[in-house]
Design a protein around this motif. Structure first.
Motif, short mmCIF file in Angstrom:
data_model
loop_
_atom_site.label_atom_id
_atom_site.label_comp_id
_atom_site.label_asym_id
_atom_site.label_seq_id
_atom_site.Cartn_x
_atom_site.Cartn_y
_atom_site.Cartn_z
N GLN A 114 -14.53 -31.35 -57.07
CA GLN A 114 -15.02 -32.69 -56.73
C GLN A 114 -15.53 -33.42 -57.97
N ALA A 115 -16.03 -32.67 -58.95
CA ALA A 115 -16.56 -33.26 -60.18
C ALA A 115 -15.54 -33.22 -61.32
N ALA A 116 -14.36 -32.66 -61.07
CA ALA A 116 -13.35 -32.49 -62.12
C ALA A 116 -12.30 -33.59 -62.07
N ASP A 117 -11.64 -33.79 -63.21
CA ASP A 117 -10.51 -34.72 -63.28
C ASP A 117 -9.18 -33.99 -63.24
N HIS A 118 -9.19 -32.67 -63.50
CA HIS A 118 -7.98 -31.86 -63.57
C HIS A 118 -8.23 -30.51 -62.90
N VAL A 119 -7.16 -29.89 -62.40
CA VAL A 119 -7.22 -28.52 -61.91
C VAL A 119 -5.97 -27.78 -62.39
N GLY A 120 -6.06 -26.46 -62.39
CA GLY A 120 -4.92 -25.62 -62.72
C GLY A 120 -4.35 -24.98 -61.48
N VAL A 121 -3.03 -24.81 -61.46
CA VAL A 121 -2.33 -24.18 -60.34
C VAL A 121 -1.49 -23.05 -60.92
N HIS A 122 -1.71 -21.82 -60.44
CA HIS A 122 -1.09 -20.62 -61.01
C HIS A 122 -0.26 -19.89 -59.96
N LEU A 123 0.93 -19.47 -60.34
CA LEU A 123 1.73 -18.57 -59.51
C LEU A 123 1.40 -17.14 -59.90
N LEU A 124 1.42 -16.26 -58.92
CA LEU A 124 1.26 -14.83 -59.15
C LEU A 124 2.49 -14.11 -58.63
N THR A 125 2.64 -12.85 -59.01
CA THR A 125 3.71 -12.01 -58.47
C THR A 125 3.11 -11.08 -57.42
N PRO A 126 3.94 -10.46 -56.59
CA PRO A 126 3.41 -9.51 -55.60
C PRO A 126 2.65 -8.35 -56.25
N GLU A 127 2.99 -8.01 -57.47
CA GLU A 127 2.32 -6.92 -58.18
C GLU A 127 0.90 -7.30 -58.62
N GLN A 128 0.55 -8.55 -58.54
CA GLN A 128 -0.77 -9.02 -58.97
C GLN A 128 -1.74 -9.14 -57.80
N HIS A 129 -1.63 -8.23 -56.86
CA HIS A 129 -2.47 -8.24 -55.66
C HIS A 129 -3.95 -8.24 -56.01
N SER A 130 -4.36 -7.44 -57.00
CA SER A 130 -5.79 -7.36 -57.34
C SER A 130 -6.31 -8.70 -57.86
N LEU A 131 -5.49 -9.44 -58.58
CA LEU A 131 -5.89 -10.77 -59.05
C LEU A 131 -6.00 -11.73 -57.87
N ALA A 132 -5.05 -11.65 -56.95
CA ALA A 132 -5.11 -12.48 -55.74
C ALA A 132 -6.34 -12.13 -54.91
N GLU A 133 -6.65 -10.84 -54.83
CA GLU A 133 -7.82 -10.42 -54.06
C GLU A 133 -9.12 -10.93 -54.70
N LEU A 134 -9.19 -10.92 -56.03
CA LEU A 134 -10.37 -11.44 -56.72
C LEU A 134 -10.60 -12.90 -56.36
N PHE A 135 -9.53 -13.71 -56.39
CA PHE A 135 -9.69 -15.15 -56.14
C PHE A 135 -9.68 -15.51 -54.66
N GLY A 136 -9.16 -14.62 -53.81
CA GLY A 136 -9.12 -14.92 -52.38
C GLY A 136 -10.14 -14.17 -51.55
N GLY A 137 -10.56 -13.01 -52.02
CA GLY A 137 -11.44 -12.17 -51.22
C GLY A 137 -12.90 -12.20 -51.65
N ARG A 138 -13.20 -12.94 -52.69
CA ARG A 138 -14.59 -13.05 -53.16
C ARG A 138 -14.95 -14.52 -53.26
N THR A 139 -16.21 -14.81 -53.07
CA THR A 139 -16.67 -16.18 -53.19
C THR A 139 -17.27 -16.41 -54.57
N GLY A 140 -16.98 -17.54 -55.15
CA GLY A 140 -17.57 -17.91 -56.43
C GLY A 140 -19.05 -18.23 -56.32
#
Length: 159
Positions: A56-82
């Motif tokens: 909401q306070a930013a002018d830009h965001v990043g959008v990243h693709l992952l592979t199926p092998e990057q499950h732990s990275l997906a879990e970090l960003f999807g399964g934990r709250t910032g």
């Protein structure tokens, strides 16, 4: 509608943002290219997570693709709250355009300038004009999809 939606297996993305000295990122499923000329992409962020508040306070965001092998990275960003986890603390990342965190492990990513915001219910859509991108590594085995995340519980409750 559930019978229709249950058949979908769309790509998931990690969206990152930085503003006011804070970094945030989350796993999102609601995203799509939405224009050919000019090339535009929209991502929808849940109103309940930190990434939404940071964006909401930013002018830009990043959008990243992952592979199926990057499950732990997906879990970090999807399964934990910032709200209580610094997702970037032990992660290799680089500041991109406008200071947006770029995940070094992502096989493809872009940073987009937020051209418009649209409240669509429990999510807000960010219309993005791409300003920087990289597809240095060709993702082997495709992209991380909704079915790959079936065992990831959201960091915030889903109503």
């Amino acid at each position: 509608m559930d019978a229709f939606i249950d058949r979908l297996d769309y790509p998931l993305y990690v969206v990152t943002a930085a503003a006011n000295g804070e970094r945030a990122g989350c796993l999102v499923g609601f995203a799509s290219q939405c224009s050919i000329r000019p090339v535009r992409f929209t991502v929808w962020l849940s109103k309940v997570n930190k990434t939404f508040r940071t964006a909401q306070a930013a002018d830009h965001v990043g959008v990243h693709l992952l592979t199926p092998e990057q499950h732990s990275l997906a879990e970090l960003f999807g399964g934990r709250t910032g709200d209580d986890t610094d997702k970037f603390a032990d992660l290799a990342w680089t500041p991109g355009h406008a200071g947006v965190p770029v995940l070094d492990a992502a096989p493809a990513w872009f940073i987009g300038r937020i051209a418009a915001r649209s409240d669509t219910g429990d999510h807000v859509g960010l219309l993005l004009d791409p300003v920087e991108h990289s597809t240095a590594a060709s993702p082997e085995g495709g992209v991380f999809r909704l079915s790959d995340a079936s065992d990831i519980s959201p960091g915030h409750p889903v109503d």
